[in-house]
Design an enzyme around this catalytic site. Structure first.
Site, short mmCIF file in Angstrom:
data_model
loop_
_atom_site.label_atom_id
_atom_site.label_comp_id
_atom_site.label_asym_id
_atom_site.label_seq_id
_atom_site.Cartn_x
_atom_site.Cartn_y
_atom_site.Cartn_z
N TYR D 172 0.84 -1.20 0.00
CA TYR D 172 0.00 0.00 0.00
C TYR D 172 0.87 1.24 0.00
CZ TYR D 172 -4.25 -2.64 1.22
OH TYR D 172 -5.33 -3.50 1.22
N VAL D 204 0.93 -10.97 -3.86
CA VAL D 204 0.93 -9.52 -3.62
C VAL D 204 -0.49 -9.01 -3.69
CG1 VAL D 204 1.77 -7.28 -4.39
CG2 VAL D 204 3.17 -9.32 -4.72
N LYS D 205 -0.85 -8.19 -2.72
CA LYS D 205 -2.15 -7.55 -2.74
C LYS D 205 -1.96 -6.06 -2.95
CE LYS D 205 -5.94 -6.20 0.27
NZ LYS D 205 -6.32 -5.90 1.66
N VAL D 206 -2.61 -5.53 -3.97
CA VAL D 206 -2.59 -4.08 -4.18
C VAL D 206 -4.01 -3.58 -4.39
CG1 VAL D 206 -0.24 -3.94 -5.14
CG2 VAL D 206 -2.17 -4.45 -6.64
#
Lengths: 306, 306, 306, 306, 306
Positions: D172, D204-206
């Site tokens: 983030y 990966v989290k975006v």
């Protein structure tokens, strides 16, 4: 500045750190033999190994730990080797006066009937704390407790290397695998020197080998290849060859107390055979000091002229 | 860039880290057999295992540790394997010239009457420090001290894996559980190879098996299922099959020194049976250098044309 | 077997273990420049340092981590250097195909207004696990966060030495202590090379220095002693001299993407000045592959003929 | 038995141990999307990040930690992610019912005026103890406290790898280096994804990126190379490409609570752009349960038909 | 989501962490018996325990380590158990396809004349690295080396618990304390099950007990209290009762290869007596694959209908 010969010897230890090399250099750059690449070391572990009276009654000043280091210094030895207690007793007062070798394991003569195996009686940490230039360790090839000794030594060598200390190995064949006579048989002594080198010893101490071959399999090889072992000089040459073809330092013990003449004759053979020096205990400290100093210097003179 | 065959062999080690695979690749991408997935390795631990005279008197330059690594390099071997001392003596001066295998345990011939069990004489830390591509370890299946050996090996394999080093296991059946003849019996050799693989060995070294079945229970299986073991080629096939159906690298020792013709005939059988290569000590370093190089290259040629 | 030149270069690292030397030798014995003691290394950390689009949009195959290691292999580079993620993505499938250098710290361009200081994003343990031949680390001499960087590097160099890994230091002057122009001033670049060597770097990477002296005190010395810095060749000579009189490996970055002709002219000056090689990222991977390979080989040819 | 697609995805992680791959497989072989290589994960860290009332008052059953894991199970999610406390409260009673992801760092909204940096609130040891299939960690690229975060994550990834756990990184962008709008700018989101992958993230989290380019240098690249970013689908494609050309799993957050129709339209774009899935918190648990389940399944259906 | 029966079984392990429970649940939620609380496990350690030819010659595809895990998966087993080497060879390629149990100690049949005691050939660390759901360990109650085994197991159980792994104990009475017939005597088998449970085993494997009481003291109790042991079903009931009154999972080995009819009849008795399942090696992998799958499924069907 090290001599060319010292530099040459150091070059054999190409896998070692500068710290280990510097301490090897200290051993070689001290005393009357400084710069020659030859060694005369005074070891005094007999108080532990044989008991005090057997060791020191012949020359009572030797009961005092200060006596020995002073003897080593005055005689111009390369180093003084002893167990923890003897070094503790002098390392402070004689700090920096002579390279010290801490004998890291020792065996007394009070226990019987076990396979030969010395007790580890000091540590690499002790050696640093006492300002030593090397550690010492005894192995008994032929003992049923061989693995225990080789494994402990293996760990100590690595630990010592990491802090810049070389290792002197006393290689004394002994135990169930060998006859009494076989302990100094030429094949066995040469084999013990080889084992010590393979374990990573920087300096190996063995006894002068006798004209006798212990192992049947070895006998075949000695005969077939006609390895000359008739004279002490030839046997020394063979042991030195067995220590990485002369690329490891091999020194010889004086053994039991004997007459000065016999001893010097023996040393002459050792020197002629390419031995790197002598490590003489009883033959030195059991004599009156002046006599001992004279004898040690005669020994040094023999090596110096080689 | 690895060949398709090398990539295929690496794919068998799918649970290993890139580091372990890269070192396996180094072994396979070096020397005259580079890229073939075949191996000829020079091992010199006989100074420790049999003593210096028995090992080096037949060809005295072998007393010098530099001789062997030079022989391995000049002959175009995949790797050179030796105990700590022999590697210490050369690793600095020959850094990067050939993959090294540090033999982490060794046994001398001076001790008698104990169950076969080598002493651990080096560490994974030593292997890294000396720039080795693998560690080596000897087990004696059949020994009463089996557990001690398997457990130490097990710990070393894990430790080595964590730092990217593969493990070569010398699997030599020996001890109270086996007859002398049984040490090279086909069932026993195949079993030893299986055990080494189950323990996590990346490469297994065994002796060429003889046409003999040692264990009564095994005999029933060999007879019932008519496992062909009449020729050396068939026995090699069986051993390779016993090593995870050919999905682990199995190499064969040259054994006692013998004539070049006999040795090449044996190698031809090993190659025909799917053996991955030879690890030849005495048959190499006990010959004059030029002869040894010629012989090693002849051995390589046999594997190369398989 | 290493060439005389490679042996000579290794001799400069006399305090290092055989493991460190063996890995330095691996770097020098790989690729089209093998044996020359010269280097062309492909580094790809721009994805981290500048962001993906700025780095890879000019040649979109570069978004794929496999692209770069393949480029390095096909072009015949000595090594491929990248951050953890890029190496993780390829180290298993390309195990053993080319020496890897794990960039242990990295900085992105998203944070503003802090003194330049990369984050440590990998470990020596990672380097071993991934089978790397060296670690890499960036220092920013001139940064207010200098000590943090020097101290972390110092610890990593020691840790890496203990497991046989050499260290490549990216020395990029930057920070509050320097003007923008000063970052590539000849005095500053030479100073940064000296600092990296003093910290224990085995290989130093700097930018080609400009004809400009940043520091007032330095200016006096350059003028008084008439240090020639007029041509790039002269400035390279000065930087190489500043890196222990040429006894440490100094390589030069390619900098921003530029035309092939300009780049080759620059490389010719670097080579003429005694530079050990180039470490070219953007000028390689931002070109189409065939063109990049051609360019890298032209660069290698220049070094090879020096 | 994993599907061909799951096997393909696992093949991208060729440097990882079987343990890490097995846990990645667990994530992909669970729930309604099992076998598709797509993900819908329920994360509930808002209690910590935003406070209880802001998080759970819209749907008060959510105050109870059991509510969320039951929601994840009933909806058929791949996994449930939460901070230590929420997992402690349910891991025993729901052991083995759904893969758990332990969020290892968290930030509350009570502190102001410091650079964004979450506190590490759990450990790899906790993750094993609680039976988790992965660890989670939030980085704030752009923060002045970037290095602290990257370095802690770097250590945790290595530690987790050693025990067979993969890492999910919440990337983030936030902090002094970025404008508020820039936090979801397409260049910044793509850059954050790249950084997470370079740090070694497995997943990966975006956030879904906006049609806006924050960084001046990046803008030049986007314009020059005409990178299409006009539609959400195109921006997703660009972010996926920026994550090692699609060879790392990238999933997208649902962001602020919104209408079901808007959300499903957004998901359709994410799926069309090659996104690997959604990680939806508030949009799930702030709705009544039946409605949330219906919505989550609609999201899954979109991914399933891709 | 676990079934009520699985939840009930998990409730017996109330002192264990969620991690241990989750892995127990994994074992119970896999394969054709998923959710029933019953087990059919394929163990293949005979290559190590009996040698390759005796184990694999009856069905030669079994020499290949991939064969067995594929058999376990295709037949729908709950888990596959094997020593380190066999798991290393498949864990990467079959990651996540079936729960693995790492057999942490093993014994070969080459050593004679020592008290039964397996060597520890793997570690909890290996189990995590390979992605296992449990560890396995063999004890030989009755052996003179009992304490060594119980103490090692005790340490491993604790270590495994700390990282969320349950322990499966093979309890095989054997050694100087027992007659050959006594090894499967009902009192001895029941006693061995009790010992395993007392040591902390989560799952116990014993052999189907025979209608024979070995120990004189026990005989009095069996007679006085008229414990029914006439049928296999009754003896199974007694063993299950002896394992904490059925509150520990007890499974039974298939023993030597036998006809399908005999085996199914035996399984029917085990199931009728409340046994939790079968762990069948030789009876599975020594048959042709199709036949083995059919047989394993018939066994599963018997348990499923209980």
């Amino acid at each position: 500045m090290s001599t060319a010969r010292v530099k040459e010897i150091l070059s054999w230890y190409g896998s070692d750190s500068p710290g280990v090399k510097a301490n090897l250099a200290r051993l070689m750059n001290t005393g009357r033999l400084a710069g020659t690449g030859k060694f005369v070391i005074l070891p005094v572990d007999q108080g532990f190994e044989h008991g005090p009276a057997r060791s020191f009654a012949p020359n009572p000043p030797g009961y005092d730990p200060r006596y020995h280091i002073q003897l080593a210094i005055e005689a111009g030895c390369n180093a003084y080797a002893a167990p923890l207690g003897f070094l503790e007793a002098v390392a402070g007062d004689f700090a920096g006066d002579i390279p010290l070798i801490l004998k890291l394991n020792n065996s007394d003569s009070l226990t019987k009937g076990i396979e030969p195996c010395s007790a580890v009686t000091g540590s690499v940490e002790d050696a640093l704390r006492l300002g030593c230039a090397a550690i010492g360790y005894t192995i008994y090839p032929g003992s049923g407790a061989r693995n225990e000794q080789y494994e402990a030594l293996s760990g100590l060598i690595l630990e010592a290397k990491e802090v810049g200390l070389p290792t002197v190995v006393w290689a004394y064949p002994r135990g169930a695998g060998l006859s009494k006579e076989g302990e100094t048989a030429v094949d066995v002594v040469a084999y013990a020197a080889q084992v010590a080198c393979q374990l990573g010893a920087h300096v190996v101490k063995v006894k002068p080998p006798k004209n006798f071959v212990e192992q049947a399999e070895a006998k075949k090889a000695y005969e077939k290849h006609q390895i000359p072992i008739g004279t002490l000089k030839e046997r020394i040459q063979h042991v030195v060859q067995s220590a990485f073809n002369g690329r490891r330092i091999v020194i010889f013990s004086g053994g039991e107390a004997k007459g000065a003449e016999d001893l010097l004759a023996e040393v002459a053979e050792i020197a002629a055979g390419g031995g790197f020096g002598s490590i003489m205990g009883r033959n030195a400290f059991q004599r009156p000091k002046a006599e001992a100093i004279q004898l040690l210097r005669q020994v040094m003179d023999i090596y110096a002229t080689k």
